[in-house]
Design a protein around this motif. Structure first.
Motif, short mmCIF file in Angstrom:
data_model
loop_
_atom_site.label_atom_id
_atom_site.label_comp_id
_atom_site.label_asym_id
_atom_site.label_seq_id
_atom_site.Cartn_x
_atom_site.Cartn_y
_atom_site.Cartn_z
N LEU A 16 50.81 57.46 61.63
CA LEU A 16 50.25 57.75 62.41
C LEU A 16 50.66 58.80 63.18
O LEU A 16 49.46 59.10 63.69
CB LEU A 16 51.45 56.74 62.81
CG LEU A 16 50.92 56.90 64.72
CD1 LEU A 16 50.33 55.56 64.45
CD2 LEU A 16 52.36 55.98 65.57
N ALA A 17 51.10 59.59 63.16
CA ALA A 17 51.69 61.20 63.02
C ALA A 17 50.05 61.69 62.29
O ALA A 17 49.38 62.88 63.55
CB ALA A 17 52.78 62.04 62.44
N ILE A 18 49.36 62.37 61.36
CA ILE A 18 48.49 62.16 61.64
C ILE A 18 47.16 61.89 61.85
O ILE A 18 46.62 62.37 62.45
CB ILE A 18 47.69 62.32 59.71
CG1 ILE A 18 49.10 62.80 58.85
CG2 ILE A 18 46.71 61.97 59.46
CD1 ILE A 18 48.71 62.14 56.89
N VAL A 19 46.68 60.40 62.12
CA VAL A 19 46.06 59.67 62.22
C VAL A 19 46.83 60.52 64.15
O VAL A 19 44.97 60.53 64.63
CB VAL A 19 45.97 58.65 62.62
CG1 VAL A 19 44.56 58.24 64.23
CG2 VAL A 19 45.51 58.26 61.25
N LEU A 20 47.28 60.46 65.13
CA LEU A 20 47.84 60.83 66.13
C LEU A 20 47.04 62.21 66.59
O LEU A 20 46.37 63.11 67.62
CB LEU A 20 48.90 60.05 67.23
CG LEU A 20 49.19 59.42 67.57
CD1 LEU A 20 50.66 58.52 68.05
CD2 LEU A 20 47.90 58.28 68.33
N GLY A 22 45.01 63.95 64.73
CA GLY A 22 44.06 64.32 64.45
C GLY A 22 42.86 63.55 65.91
O GLY A 22 42.25 64.43 66.26
N LEU A 23 43.81 62.56 67.07
CA LEU A 23 42.48 61.99 67.62
C LEU A 23 42.86 63.76 68.29
O LEU A 23 42.25 63.77 69.24
CB LEU A 23 43.48 61.11 68.00
CG LEU A 23 43.07 60.45 69.14
CD1 LEU A 23 41.61 60.17 69.40
CD2 LEU A 23 43.52 58.89 69.21
N ILE A 24 44.41 63.78 69.18
CA ILE A 24 43.97 64.89 69.71
C ILE A 24 43.45 66.00 69.46
O ILE A 24 42.75 66.90 70.47
CB ILE A 24 45.46 65.13 70.19
CG1 ILE A 24 46.91 63.98 70.42
CG2 ILE A 24 46.40 66.32 71.20
CD1 ILE A 24 48.17 64.05 70.78
N SER A 192 33.00 64.63 64.26
CA SER A 192 32.36 63.41 64.24
C SER A 192 32.12 63.46 61.96
O SER A 192 31.95 62.95 61.48
CB SER A 192 30.65 64.56 63.23
OG SER A 192 31.29 66.12 62.57
N ARG A 193 33.42 64.27 61.72
CA ARG A 193 34.20 64.21 60.24
C ARG A 193 35.02 63.26 60.64
O ARG A 193 36.47 63.17 59.72
CB ARG A 193 34.60 65.93 60.08
CG ARG A 193 32.98 66.02 58.98
CD ARG A 193 33.62 67.06 58.48
NE ARG A 193 34.64 67.14 57.32
CZ ARG A 193 34.02 67.00 56.32
NH1 ARG A 193 32.38 66.41 56.09
NH2 ARG A 193 34.45 66.72 55.05
N LYS A 194 35.71 62.17 61.48
CA LYS A 194 36.40 61.24 62.02
C LYS A 194 36.89 60.23 60.60
O LYS A 194 37.89 60.25 60.95
CB LYS A 194 36.34 60.53 63.49
CG LYS A 194 35.58 59.75 63.22
CD LYS A 194 35.23 59.46 64.36
CE LYS A 194 34.20 58.14 64.48
NZ LYS A 194 34.29 57.93 66.33
#
Length: 225
Positions: A16-20, A22-24, A192-194
Motif C-alpha cells: 500500500l505504501a509503494i502504491v500510494l 507512486g500515486l502521489i 505512463s509507466r504506472k
C-alpha cells in the motif's frame, strides 16, 4: 495471530505504501515517476521480478518436498506453475541480459520494441505481444481467477476437487479486495509507466496467495487412506 497473518499484514502495508507513494509522485510529477520511480531496471521492476521468482521458488519447494506424497495431477499442476513463474521472472529482467551485458541477437534487435531478449516486447504486425497477450489476456485471466474462481470453489464440489487435484491455489477474499484497491489506485495515476507498479502488486499478491491459499491443504502431505 499466526505467522502467515503477520506476514500478510506486513506485506499489505508495504504494498500500500509503494502504491500510494507512486500515486502521489505520479500526480505531483509524472515525468519524474516514469524516469526514476518506475524506470527500466529500477526498484519497482526488480521488486516484480523478485516476487515472481519467489513464487517460482515456493512452487519448486512444494514440488520437491511433496513429490513422494502427491498424485500425478498435483505434480503436473505444480510443475506448470514452476515453469510459468520462472518464465515470468526471467522475462521481467530480460533473462539477465542487462545484468551480464549480453548483446541481443539480430532477431530480437529487429523484432523487439526495446531490442531486448524477451518475448513480451516482441512486435507482431506493428503490435506488441505485451499489449495483446500479456495485458489483455492476462487481465481476463486475473479477473476470472480473482473473482470467479473463489465463488466456484465455494459453491461446487466438482470444481473444488478439480482445483485441489491440480494444486491450484484459491484466493481468499482479502486477496481479491487488495487487488481491486490496487487497481483503482494505479488507474488514478496519470504517469505512463504506472503499470510497472501494477505488475509489482500482481507479483506481491500472487506470492501471498501461493503462500497461504484458501485450500492450504494442497500444500500438505496426503494422508494414506
Amino acid at each position: 495471530m499466526n505467522i502467515f497473518s503477520k506476514i500478510e499484514k506486513i506485506a499489505y502495508s508495504i504494498l500500500l505504501a509503494i502504491v500510494l507513494f507512486g500515486l502521489i509522485l505520479g500526480l505531483w510529477d509524472d515525468i519524474y515517476f516514469d524516469v526514476n520511480y518506475a524506470q527500466e531496471d529500477g526498484p519497482v521492476e526488480w521488486g516484480t521480478a523478485i516476487m515472481l521468482f519467489g513464487i517460482f521458488a515456493l512452487s519448486l519447494y512444494h514440488l520437491l518436498t511433496l513429490w513422494n506424497t502427491k498424485k500425478i495431477l498435483w505434480k503436473v499442476g505444480t510443475f506448470l506453475f514452476v515453469v510459468l513463474f520462472l518464465f515470468a521472472a526471467g522475462e521481467e529482467i530480460s533473462w539477465g541480459q542487462r545484468i551480464f551485458g549480453v548483446e541481443s541477437s539480430e532477431f530480437f534487435i529487429e523484432n523487439n520494441a526495446q531490442g531486448e531478449t524477451n518475448l513480451h516486447n516482441l512486435v507482431v504486425g506493428k503490435k506488441k505481444i505485451n499489449k495483446i497477450i500479456f495485458s489483455q489476456l492476462l487481465f481476463l485471466v486475473m479477473f476470472l481467477y480473482l473473482l470467479i474462481t473463489p465463488i466456484l470453489f465455494r459453491k461446487f464440489s466438482w470444481f473444488k476437487d478439480l482445483a485441489n487435484k491440480f494444486a491450484v491455489p484459491i484466493v481468499k477474499w482479502h486477496h481479491t479486495i487488495a487487488f481491486i484497491v490496487v487497481t483503482v489506485l494505479v488507474a488514478l495515476n496519470p504517469a505512463s509507466r504506472k503499470w510497472e507498479v501494477y505488475e509489482l502488486a500482481f507479483g506481491a499478491i500472487f506470492f501471498l496467495i501461493f503462500l497461504g491459499p484458501l485450500n492450504k491443504e494442497i500444500f500438505e502431505p496426503e494422508q494414506p487412506k
